[in-house]
Design an enzyme around this catalytic site. Structure first.
Site, PDB file in Angstrom:
ATOM      1  N   SER A   1      14.667 -52.200 108.619  1.00 38.68           N
ATOM      2  CA  SER A   1      14.501 -51.260 107.356  1.00 38.68           C
ATOM      3  C   SER A   1      15.421 -51.221 106.553  1.00 38.68           C
ATOM      4  CB  SER A   1      14.030 -49.834 108.174  1.00 38.68           C
ATOM      5  OG  SER A   1      15.361 -49.454 108.798  1.00 38.68           O
ATOM      6  N   CYS A   2      16.609 -51.713 106.709  1.00 42.32           N
ATOM      7  CA  CYS A   2      17.742 -51.631 105.774  1.00 42.32           C
ATOM      8  C   CYS A   2      17.534 -52.762 104.583  1.00 42.32           C
ATOM      9  CB  CYS A   2      19.243 -52.177 106.460  1.00 42.32           C
ATOM     10  SG  CYS A   2      19.567 -50.951 107.561  1.00 42.32           S
ATOM     11  N   VAL A   3      18.387 -52.690 103.611  1.00 40.48           N
ATOM     12  CA  VAL A   3      18.197 -53.469 102.487  1.00 40.48           C
ATOM     13  C   VAL A   3      19.393 -54.200 102.154  1.00 40.48           C
ATOM     14  CG1 VAL A   3      17.980 -53.710  99.848  1.00 40.48           C
ATOM     15  CG2 VAL A   3      16.254 -52.193 101.235  1.00 40.48           C
TER      16      VAL A   3
ATOM     17  N   GLY B   1      14.019 -54.127 103.953  1.00 37.65           N
ATOM     18  CA  GLY B   1      13.093 -52.994 103.791  1.00 37.65           C
ATOM     19  C   GLY B   1      11.702 -53.332 104.643  1.00 37.65           C
TER      20      GLY B   1
END
Length: 169
Positions: free
Chosen positions: A27-29, A91
């Site tokens: 989910s991190c960018v 993401g």
């Protein structure tokens, strides 16, 4: 050998000679900012869309503080905001939790886009969303960003190159 950039961490450099990587983007960018004229590059591992404080101890951790922070760091090495472009990956929706709070990946992507736009930084390429994790690598020798996903061919992000001083003239 690559420089690994962990959760909420960043790297900034001029004439970067080693590969940089963010492994295990869910989910991190992973955000890359580049001024190819001055050959200044920044890369950050953005974890959450909003910081709990106006000046957090780790500004690269949050989408609302990472962009102005990196722009300042890059300016110190000779970059100009008017020449900087962005690329991002990550993401993903890693968990099936109901409600808007459950899709932190989408919220991270939207927040990064919003803050890039606020600062007039064009987003030239992205590989975001879905449900699969990714690795984002900056290949210094080639001057390109590459996204890897398990069981998929690698994807080269955009056509901008921080290795070439003529790319943004």
């Amino acid at each position: 050998m690559s420089l690994g950039i962990g959760l909420g961490k960043y790297a900034v450099g001029k004439d970067v000679g080693e590969d940089w990587a963010i492994y295990g983007l869910g989910s991190c960018v992973g955000l890359i900012l580049c001024d190819s004229f001055s050959r200044v590059l920044a890369m950050a591992h953005v974890v959450l869309p909003q910081s709990p404080a106006p000046e957090p101890a780790e500004p690269a951790r949050y989408a609302d503080t990472v962009v102005p922070f990196l722009l300042g760091e890059m300016a110190g090495l000779g970059a100009m905001t008017s020449r900087i472009v962005a690329q991002m990956a990550g993401g993903a929706r890693m968990f099936q939790i109901s409600g808007a709070a459950g899709d932190i990946g989408r919220r991270n992507v939207e927040a990064v886009r919003e803050h890039l736009a606020r600062h007039g930084i064009p987003l030239t390429a992205e590989c975001v969303g879905g449900t699969a994790g990714r690795t984002l690598r900056w290949l210094a020798r080639e001057g390109i960003a590459v996204v890897s996903r398990f069981g998929q061919p690698d994807v080269i992000l955009g056509s901008e190159s921080c290795r070439s001083t003529a790319a943004l003239r």
